[in-house]
Design a protein around this motif. Structure first.
Motif, PDB file in Angstrom:
ATOM      1  N   ARG A 196       2.298 -16.830  20.586  1.00  0.00           N
ATOM      2  CA  ARG A 196       0.843 -16.693  20.601  1.00  0.00           C
ATOM      3  C   ARG A 196       0.415 -15.550  19.685  1.00  0.00           C
ATOM      4  NH1 ARG A 196      -2.406 -17.511  26.039  1.00  0.00           N
ATOM      5  NH2 ARG A 196      -3.883 -18.018  24.366  1.00  0.00           N
ATOM      6  N   ARG A 197      -0.636 -15.801  18.905  1.00  0.00           N
ATOM      7  CA  ARG A 197      -1.185 -14.747  18.045  1.00  0.00           C
ATOM      8  C   ARG A 197      -2.086 -13.848  18.881  1.00  0.00           C
ATOM      9  NH1 ARG A 197      -5.775 -13.802  15.135  1.00  0.00           N
ATOM     10  NH2 ARG A 197      -6.679 -15.800  15.789  1.00  0.00           N
ATOM     11  N   VAL A 198      -1.884 -12.542  18.757  1.00  0.00           N
ATOM     12  CA  VAL A 198      -2.717 -11.587  19.471  1.00  0.00           C
ATOM     13  C   VAL A 198      -4.080 -11.533  18.781  1.00  0.00           C
ATOM     14  CG1 VAL A 198      -2.932  -9.212  20.296  1.00  0.00           C
ATOM     15  CG2 VAL A 198      -0.656 -10.256  20.068  1.00  0.00           C
ATOM     16  N   PRO A 199      -5.176 -11.733  19.504  1.00  0.00           N
ATOM     17  CA  PRO A 199      -6.506 -11.730  18.859  1.00  0.00           C
ATOM     18  C   PRO A 199      -6.786 -10.402  18.167  1.00  0.00           C
ATOM     19  CG  PRO A 199      -6.631 -12.563  21.110  1.00  0.00           C
ATOM     20  CD  PRO A 199      -5.261 -11.993  20.946  1.00  0.00           C
ATOM     21  N   ASP A 200      -7.435 -10.470  17.029  1.00  0.00           N
ATOM     22  CA  ASP A 200      -7.731  -9.251  16.288  1.00  0.00           C
ATOM     23  C   ASP A 200      -8.623  -8.334  17.119  1.00  0.00           C
ATOM     24  OD1 ASP A 200      -7.490  -7.614  14.021  1.00  0.00           O
ATOM     25  OD2 ASP A 200      -9.491  -8.192  13.352  1.00  0.00           O
ATOM     26  N   GLY A 201      -8.308  -7.039  17.089  1.00  0.00           N
ATOM     27  CA  GLY A 201      -9.039  -6.064  17.875  1.00  0.00           C
ATOM     28  C   GLY A 201      -8.401  -5.791  19.227  1.00  0.00           C
ATOM     29  N   TYR A 202      -7.293  -6.500  19.536  1.00  0.00           N
ATOM     30  CA  TYR A 202      -6.642  -6.365  20.833  1.00  0.00           C
ATOM     31  C   TYR A 202      -5.246  -5.757  20.678  1.00  0.00           C
ATOM     32  CZ  TYR A 202     -10.280  -9.113  23.134  1.00  0.00           C
ATOM     33  OH  TYR A 202     -11.477  -9.548  23.645  1.00  0.00           O
ATOM     34  N   VAL A 203      -4.702  -5.303  21.824  1.00  0.00           N
ATOM     35  CA  VAL A 203      -3.331  -4.790  21.865  1.00  0.00           C
ATOM     36  C   VAL A 203      -2.565  -5.575  22.922  1.00  0.00           C
ATOM     37  CG1 VAL A 203      -4.047  -2.499  21.138  1.00  0.00           C
ATOM     38  CG2 VAL A 203      -3.826  -2.985  23.583  1.00  0.00           C
ATOM     39  N   ILE A 225      -0.276 -26.068  18.242  1.00  0.00           N
ATOM     40  CA  ILE A 225       0.627 -27.106  17.742  1.00  0.00           C
ATOM     41  C   ILE A 225       1.964 -26.988  18.449  1.00  0.00           C
ATOM     42  CG2 ILE A 225      -0.415 -27.353  15.453  1.00  0.00           C
ATOM     43  CD1 ILE A 225       1.875 -25.569  14.387  1.00  0.00           C
ATOM     44  N   SER A 226       2.653 -28.116  18.580  1.00  0.00           N
ATOM     45  CA  SER A 226       4.012 -28.096  19.103  1.00  0.00           C
ATOM     46  C   SER A 226       4.983 -28.095  17.928  1.00  0.00           C
ATOM     47  CB  SER A 226       4.257 -29.313  19.989  1.00  0.00           C
ATOM     48  OG  SER A 226       4.280 -30.497  19.204  1.00  0.00           O
ATOM     49  N   SER A 227       6.251 -27.939  18.220  1.00  0.00           N
ATOM     50  CA  SER A 227       7.258 -27.831  17.169  1.00  0.00           C
ATOM     51  C   SER A 227       7.377 -29.099  16.325  1.00  0.00           C
ATOM     52  CB  SER A 227       8.614 -27.480  17.779  1.00  0.00           C
ATOM     53  OG  SER A 227       8.973 -28.424  18.778  1.00  0.00           O
ATOM     54  N   LYS A 228       6.932 -30.249  16.823  1.00  0.00           N
ATOM     55  CA  LYS A 228       7.006 -31.465  16.014  1.00  0.00           C
ATOM     56  C   LYS A 228       6.033 -31.402  14.842  1.00  0.00           C
ATOM     57  CE  LYS A 228       3.729 -34.190  18.790  1.00  0.00           C
ATOM     58  NZ  LYS A 228       3.555 -35.404  19.630  1.00  0.00           N
ATOM     59  N   ASN A 229       5.048 -30.519  14.920  1.00  0.00           N
ATOM     60  CA  ASN A 229       4.087 -30.319  13.826  1.00  0.00           C
ATOM     61  C   ASN A 229       4.195 -28.909  13.257  1.00  0.00           C
ATOM     62  OD1 ASN A 229       2.797 -32.920  13.934  1.00  0.00           O
ATOM     63  ND2 ASN A 229       1.822 -32.252  15.851  1.00  0.00           N
ATOM     64  N   LEU A 230       5.412 -28.377  13.233  1.00  0.00           N
ATOM     65  CA  LEU A 230       5.631 -26.988  12.862  1.00  0.00           C
ATOM     66  C   LEU A 230       5.131 -26.655  11.456  1.00  0.00           C
ATOM     67  CD1 LEU A 230       6.784 -24.444  14.138  1.00  0.00           C
ATOM     68  CD2 LEU A 230       9.021 -25.046  13.198  1.00  0.00           C
ATOM     69  N   LYS A 231       5.096 -27.649  10.575  1.00  0.00           N
ATOM     70  CA  LYS A 231       4.642 -27.394   9.210  1.00  0.00           C
ATOM     71  C   LYS A 231       3.177 -26.977   9.164  1.00  0.00           C
ATOM     72  CE  LYS A 231       3.656 -32.322   8.396  1.00  0.00           C
ATOM     73  NZ  LYS A 231       3.992 -33.506   7.573  1.00  0.00           N
ATOM     74  N   LYS A 232       2.434 -27.261  10.241  1.00  0.00           N
ATOM     75  CA  LYS A 232       1.021 -26.887  10.288  1.00  0.00           C
ATOM     76  C   LYS A 232       0.799 -25.425  10.696  1.00  0.00           C
ATOM     77  CE  LYS A 232      -0.735 -31.512  11.441  1.00  0.00           C
ATOM     78  NZ  LYS A 232      -1.537 -32.297  12.433  1.00  0.00           N
ATOM     79  N   ILE A 233       1.885 -24.681  10.914  1.00  0.00           N
ATOM     80  CA  ILE A 233       1.747 -23.316  11.388  1.00  0.00           C
ATOM     81  C   ILE A 233       0.997 -22.428  10.400  1.00  0.00           C
ATOM     82  CG2 ILE A 233       3.944 -22.501  10.438  1.00  0.00           C
ATOM     83  CD1 ILE A 233       4.284 -20.804  12.972  1.00  0.00           C
ATOM     84  N   PHE A 234       0.976 -22.814   9.124  1.00  0.00           N
ATOM     85  CA  PHE A 234       0.316 -21.984   8.117  1.00  0.00           C
ATOM     86  C   PHE A 234      -1.193 -22.223   8.053  1.00  0.00           C
ATOM     87  CE2 PHE A 234       4.740 -22.495   6.735  1.00  0.00           C
ATOM     88  CZ  PHE A 234       5.131 -21.166   6.782  1.00  0.00           C
ATOM     89  N   ASP A 235      -1.679 -23.137   8.873  1.00  0.00           N
ATOM     90  CA  ASP A 235      -3.117 -23.304   9.035  1.00  0.00           C
ATOM     91  C   ASP A 235      -3.632 -22.088   9.801  1.00  0.00           C
ATOM     92  OD1 ASP A 235      -5.692 -23.922   9.843  1.00  0.00           O
ATOM     93  OD2 ASP A 235      -5.245 -26.015  10.302  1.00  0.00           O
ATOM     94  N   LYS A 236      -4.527 -21.320   9.212  1.00  0.00           N
ATOM     95  CA  LYS A 236      -4.967 -20.051   9.791  1.00  0.00           C
ATOM     96  C   LYS A 236      -5.695 -20.216  11.121  1.00  0.00           C
ATOM     97  CE  LYS A 236      -3.223 -17.300   6.758  1.00  0.00           C
ATOM     98  NZ  LYS A 236      -2.077 -16.430   7.157  1.00  0.00           N
ATOM     99  N   ASP A 237      -6.117 -21.437  11.446  1.00  0.00           N
ATOM    100  CA  ASP A 237      -6.773 -21.659  12.736  1.00  0.00           C
ATOM    101  C   ASP A 237      -5.773 -21.764  13.884  1.00  0.00           C
ATOM    102  OD1 ASP A 237      -9.324 -21.641  11.647  1.00  0.00           O
ATOM    103  OD2 ASP A 237      -9.288 -23.794  11.242  1.00  0.00           O
ATOM    104  N   ILE A 238      -4.511 -21.958  13.551  1.00  0.00           N
ATOM    105  CA  ILE A 238      -3.485 -22.105  14.582  1.00  0.00           C
ATOM    106  C   ILE A 238      -3.123 -20.738  15.149  1.00  0.00           C
ATOM    107  CG2 ILE A 238      -1.115 -22.815  15.052  1.00  0.00           C
ATOM    108  CD1 ILE A 238      -3.105 -25.110  14.587  1.00  0.00           C
ATOM    109  N   ASP A 239      -3.238 -20.592  16.461  1.00  0.00           N
ATOM    110  CA  ASP A 239      -2.846 -19.329  17.084  1.00  0.00           C
ATOM    111  C   ASP A 239      -1.945 -19.526  18.299  1.00  0.00           C
ATOM    112  OD1 ASP A 239      -4.706 -20.208  18.982  1.00  0.00           O
ATOM    113  OD2 ASP A 239      -6.282 -18.897  18.196  1.00  0.00           O
ATOM    114  N   VAL A 240      -1.495 -20.773  18.545  1.00  0.00           N
ATOM    115  CA  VAL A 240      -0.503 -21.059  19.581  1.00  0.00           C
ATOM    116  C   VAL A 240       0.497 -22.061  19.024  1.00  0.00           C
ATOM    117  CG1 VAL A 240      -0.058 -21.985  21.878  1.00  0.00           C
ATOM    118  CG2 VAL A 240      -2.139 -20.660  21.469  1.00  0.00           C
ATOM    119  N   VAL A 241       1.768 -21.759  19.135  1.00  0.00           N
ATOM    120  CA  VAL A 241       2.836 -22.658  18.697  1.00  0.00           C
ATOM    121  C   VAL A 241       3.897 -22.679  19.796  1.00  0.00           C
ATOM    122  CG1 VAL A 241       4.382 -23.267  16.801  1.00  0.00           C
ATOM    123  CG2 VAL A 241       2.423 -21.777  16.354  1.00  0.00           C
ATOM    124  N   TYR A 242       4.441 -23.875  20.098  1.00  0.00           N
ATOM    125  CA  TYR A 242       5.403 -23.943  21.196  1.00  0.00           C
ATOM    126  C   TYR A 242       6.403 -25.069  20.959  1.00  0.00           C
ATOM    127  CZ  TYR A 242       2.185 -27.653  22.689  1.00  0.00           C
ATOM    128  OH  TYR A 242       1.385 -28.779  22.728  1.00  0.00           O
TER     129      TYR A 242
END
Length: 580
Positions: A196-203, A225-242
């Protein structure tokens, strides 16, 4: 990293859990995003704590390899060969836990449910970190690399929480293996995980307890996204990967029966127990409590008395944090909380905030625990990693590196672009059973272990030198950064130019630190020998003038009255002076 593995079992007696903590390494990570810092840096802190871990700065030079080259994976804890994997065509320069692109990775081990131990893959957690640092340029690429490595070669460790940051983003990733091989090949090797990406401004923070609970699944959120779509991780809107099977695997093992939406990674793979809260989550609480108001509501949870009132995964701090703030936040003994290690009788007459192991003990059949704080005596090394995107990458990344106890260490700036490690931090300069006069680890241990004898007095002298050095280093780094602000990324001269200046600078800072700390060690011995305290400010001791080196009678401060009362209660009749 660890030399032993921290084992937190999901269903275990508190006594056995605490015994595991005693014998193993338990680390601490704090994660800070750009919007939560004073200068737009990202920070990750890491304390590598183990009674058998030697403090040194690991280094891997950049390299290129011919096609078909293989790489031997050696288990980080045991030194046992695990197997071979394909080597990358090109690897990057890695200084400690940061590479030349300002990618930094830290970890803490949480262990997880017992039946998922004894994984049979090739990639252990330590190798996963350093292989990834050699191959990835940013946090998202690191997550993708780590996921692909364990999928292809299998995962060989217990449950881990990883901190992953670059100059723009900070992520927390939690992973656990699948246990021994099964007949059904669908579940063999590999691992289940979520990032999970930590939201900006948070710790955020983690300390040997899995912290990711529920998270949005791909079907319910366009940001997941799940790991079957791992190539989409570079989409800046993605903040959860599993991992695609993170829930299905839990169901198959009988660990979870609910819906996808209700699935909690931590509650499934590493349920919180008393010791998971008291020995682990309490360190996260201490960090949160020092940067934000209102955290008192989680005090009972941190103490292990209200496990249902879990802390949030991340919080918004009340103020922006500087690099020096992060150094100070790594220095904590639960001061100001009911767990304050300087206040109870265990601290002795001089307020020493350390308790020798084991952490748990029984008296008259009742079990008790000593606290496990962020600052602890068995730290091998620690760092504050600072990633600065407004500077050339080899200058922008700094691993503020220290050895031994975080409370009495000095964080020295090691630029991510250096290609030479200062002698006092260099691998092979001493080890846990071989003393070296030129090793920072042994020098800092000399000072800290002497200070434990009369802590409340000596720590003041230590902090004076510590603060002076760190503030000077911060100022010098700012000056050097200004000098290179508009420099090109690569001057084409290899180790000449920028890189050589960075080598010289980090080496100079390390040498200055070592020299002044050695001087401090000598002065502390002179000042505090035999329980006395020689008079004088800043080690300028008062002398009588009768003959060279003759000092004024030293101070001999009495013990505190409460300590005398303990002595009297235990031994008073024997030492009582008869009244006339």
């Amino acid at each position: 990293m660890r030399k032993n593995i921290f084992k937190t079992l999901s269903i275990a007696l508190t006594m056995s859990l605490l015994a595991g903590i005693n014998a193993a390494k338990a680390c601490t990570n704090f994660l800070v995003t750009k919007g939560a810092t004073t200068d737009g840096s990202t920070f990750i802190t890491y304390a590598a704590d183990s009674h058998v871990l030697y403090g040194e700065l690991y280094y891997r030079a950049a390299a290129k390899f011919p096609k078909g080259t293989e790489f031997d994976v050696i288990d980080w804890d045991s030194g046992r060969p695990l197997g071979k994997i394909k080597q990358a065509a090109e690897t990057y320069n890695v200084v400690g836990n940061m590479n030349e692109y300002q990618l930094v990775i830290g970890e803490t081990t949480y262990g997880g449910v017992a039946e998922l131990e004894h994984c049979e893959g090739i990639i252990d957690y330590g190798s996963l970190i350093y292989i990834t640092l050699q191959r990835a340029k940013n946090a998202r690429e690191a997550i993708k690399t780590m996921a692909e490595l364990v999928a292809e070669y299998g995962y060989a460790s217990e449950g881990e929480s990883f901190s992953i940051a670059d100059p723009n983003e900070v992520w927390i990733m939690e992973i656990i293996g699948k246990g021994p091989k099964m007949d059904n090949k669908k579940w063999n090797n590999g691992a289940v995980w979520v990032a999970r990406r930590v939201p900006d401004g948070y710790v955020c923070a983690h300390a040997n307890q899995a912290r990711i609970t529920t998270f949005p699944m791909e079907k319910a959120s366009k940001n997941s996204i799940s790991s079957k779509n791992l190539k989409k991780i570079f989409d800046k809107d993605i903040d959860v990967v599993y991992a695609e099977d993170v829930v299905d695997f839990a169901r198959m093992k009988g660990l979870y029966k609910g819906t996808d939406e209700e699935f909690s990674f931590s509650d499934t793979y590493n349920p919180v127990t008393f010791s998971g809260a008291r020995a682990c989550e309490a360190r996260v609480y201490a960090f949160f409590n020092r940067v934000a108001k209102g955290m008192e509501q989680y005090e009972k949870y941190a103490m292990g008395y209200d496990l249902k009132n879990r802390m949030p995964l991340w919080i918004k701090p009340d103020r922006q944090l500087s690099v020096h703030d992060m150094m100070e936040l790594m220095r904590d003994h639960y001061e100001g909380t009911p767990m304050d290690m300087t206040k109870d009788v265990g601290a002795g007459p001089f307020g020493c905030p350390y308790r020798w192991r084991p952490m748990s003990f029984k008296v008259d059949g009742q079990e008790y625990v000593h606290e496990r704080a962020t600052s602890t005596q068995q730290t091998g090394f620690s760092f504050v990693a600072q990633c600065r995107g407004n500077l050339p990458r080899k200058v922008g990344g700094i691993l503020w590196f220290g050895v031994d106890d975080t409370y009495s260490t000095v964080y020295c700036p090691m630029f991510c672009g250096i290609t030479e490690i200062p002698e006092c931090f260099r691998e092979g300069n001493g080890n846990m059973v071989e003393y070296s006069e030129t090793a920072a680890f042994w020098l800092f241990n000399q000072v800290s272990n002497f200070a434990y004898l009369r802590y409340s007095d000596m720590i003041k002298d230590i902090q004076d030198v510590q603060t002076r050095l760190e503030m000077e280093f911060i100022s010098r780094v700012e000056d050097l950064s200004t000098q290179f602000k508009d420099a090109k990324e690569d001057d084409g001269n290899g180790n000449n130019g920028m890189v050589q200046q960075l080598n010289n600078f980090s080496g100079e800072m390390a040498n200055q630190m070592f020299t002044q700390w050695k001087d401090l060690s000598h002065k502390l011995l002179v000042k505090y020998i035999d329980g006395n305290i020689k008079k004088g400010a800043d080690f300028n001791f008062e002398t009588t003038g009768t003959r060279p080196g003759q000092c004024v009678s030293p101070e001999q401060p009495p013990y505190p009255e409460w300590w005398y009362r303990l002595i009297i209660n235990n031994h008073g009749e024997t030492i009582k002076v008869p009244q006339k």
